[in-house]
Design a protein around this motif. Sequence first.
Motif, PDB file in Angstrom:
ATOM      1  N   ALA A   1      73.874  62.325  58.528  1.00 43.35           N
ATOM      2  CA  ALA A   1      73.822  61.338  59.604  1.00 43.35           C
ATOM      3  C   ALA A   1      72.373  61.175  60.024  1.00 43.35           C
ATOM      4  CB  ALA A   1      74.681  61.772  60.780  1.00 43.35           C
ATOM      5  N   LEU A   2      71.940  59.919  60.131  1.00 39.28           N
ATOM      6  CA  LEU A   2      70.559  59.600  60.435  1.00 39.28           C
ATOM      7  C   LEU A   2      70.522  58.596  61.570  1.00 39.28           C
ATOM      8  CD1 LEU A   2      69.526  59.023  56.705  1.00 39.28           C
ATOM      9  CD2 LEU A   2      69.313  61.156  58.001  1.00 39.28           C
TER      10      LEU A   2
ATOM     11  N   SER B   1      70.073  52.481  65.562  1.00 37.51           N
ATOM     12  CA  SER B   1      71.048  52.312  64.482  1.00 37.51           C
ATOM     13  C   SER B   1      71.229  53.641  63.759  1.00 37.51           C
ATOM     14  CB  SER B   1      70.601  51.229  63.511  1.00 37.51           C
ATOM     15  OG  SER B   1      69.339  51.537  62.957  1.00 37.51           O
ATOM     16  N   THR B   2      72.409  53.807  63.209  1.00 32.03           N
ATOM     17  CA  THR B   2      72.732  55.064  62.554  1.00 32.03           C
ATOM     18  C   THR B   2      73.280  54.850  61.153  1.00 32.03           C
ATOM     19  OG1 THR B   2      74.967  55.050  63.507  1.00 32.03           O
ATOM     20  CG2 THR B   2      73.252  56.232  64.731  1.00 32.03           C
ATOM     21  N   TYR B   3      73.152  55.888  60.375  1.00 30.51           N
ATOM     22  CA  TYR B   3      73.775  55.988  59.054  1.00 30.51           C
ATOM     23  C   TYR B   3      74.644  57.227  59.070  1.00 30.51           C
ATOM     24  CZ  TYR B   3      74.281  57.781  54.331  1.00 30.51           C
ATOM     25  OH  TYR B   3      74.792  58.307  53.178  1.00 30.51           O
TER      26      TYR B   3
ATOM     27  N   GLY C   1      59.957  54.732  62.311  1.00 33.22           N
ATOM     28  CA  GLY C   1      61.120  54.685  63.189  1.00 33.22           C
ATOM     29  C   GLY C   1      62.433  54.423  62.493  1.00 33.22           C
ATOM     30  N   TYR C   2      62.389  53.904  61.282  1.00 41.42           N
ATOM     31  CA  TYR C   2      63.628  53.657  60.542  1.00 41.42           C
ATOM     32  C   TYR C   2      63.991  54.880  59.714  1.00 41.42           C
ATOM     33  CZ  TYR C   2      63.463  48.756  61.887  1.00 41.42           C
ATOM     34  OH  TYR C   2      63.445  47.588  62.596  1.00 41.42           O
ATOM     35  N   TYR C   3      65.274  55.165  59.641  1.00 42.57           N
ATOM     36  CA  TYR C   3      65.688  56.319  58.863  1.00 42.57           C
ATOM     37  C   TYR C   3      65.579  56.018  57.368  1.00 42.57           C
ATOM     38  CZ  TYR C   3      70.154  53.730  58.971  1.00 42.57           C
ATOM     39  OH  TYR C   3      71.133  52.776  58.886  1.00 42.57           O
ATOM     40  N   SER C   4      65.497  57.077  56.615  1.00 41.99           N
ATOM     41  CA  SER C   4      65.391  56.981  55.163  1.00 41.99           C
ATOM     42  C   SER C   4      66.373  57.952  54.533  1.00 41.99           C
ATOM     43  CB  SER C   4      63.972  57.319  54.719  1.00 41.99           C
ATOM     44  OG  SER C   4      63.918  57.553  53.324  1.00 41.99           O
ATOM     45  N   GLY C   5      66.857  57.589  53.386  1.00 37.11           N
ATOM     46  CA  GLY C   5      67.771  58.460  52.645  1.00 37.11           C
ATOM     47  C   GLY C   5      67.066  59.384  51.678  1.00 37.11           C
ATOM     48  N   PHE C   6      65.753  59.422  51.747  1.00 37.22           N
ATOM     49  CA  PHE C   6      64.971  60.278  50.859  1.00 37.22           C
ATOM     50  C   PHE C   6      64.426  61.458  51.648  1.00 37.22           C
ATOM     51  CE2 PHE C   6      65.171  57.588  47.245  1.00 37.22           C
ATOM     52  CZ  PHE C   6      65.204  56.287  47.734  1.00 37.22           C
TER      53      PHE C   6
END
Length: 126
Positions: free
Chosen positions: A49-50, A57-59, A104-109
């Motif tokens: 979870a990010l 905003s979330t992932y 500020g934006y999340y990353s999946g890396f």
Amino acid sequence: QVQLVESGGGLVQAGDSLRLSCVVSGFSVDGSAMGWWRQAPGKEREPVALISSIDGSTYHADSVKGRFSCSRDNAKNSVYLQMNNLRPEDTAVYYCAVRAKGYGYYSGFADEYRYWGQGTQVTVSS
């Protein structure tokens, strides 16, 4: 010195809930995406979870959608993971992570997160 200290892990039964907390010191999380990753034995670290610092905003990984919820409190320099209806496959070491200032934006890396906590063990028995 930047430190991320996780807490809230433990041994629970399937269907139980846990709330993980991560407090950051030595670095203001304003302007930085944050999140939770996990690593199970023999598996790669994966994002769970990010959360963005720009718009909140979330992932959430497909495997945890509807069960886990990530939130942040910039005033407390903290990020949280509420985990409900836990399953044995959620067993892993959970890490909190923070991106560098200005990202500020999340990353999946994983390598795009600058700071990491030491991890907290979550074990779910069936």
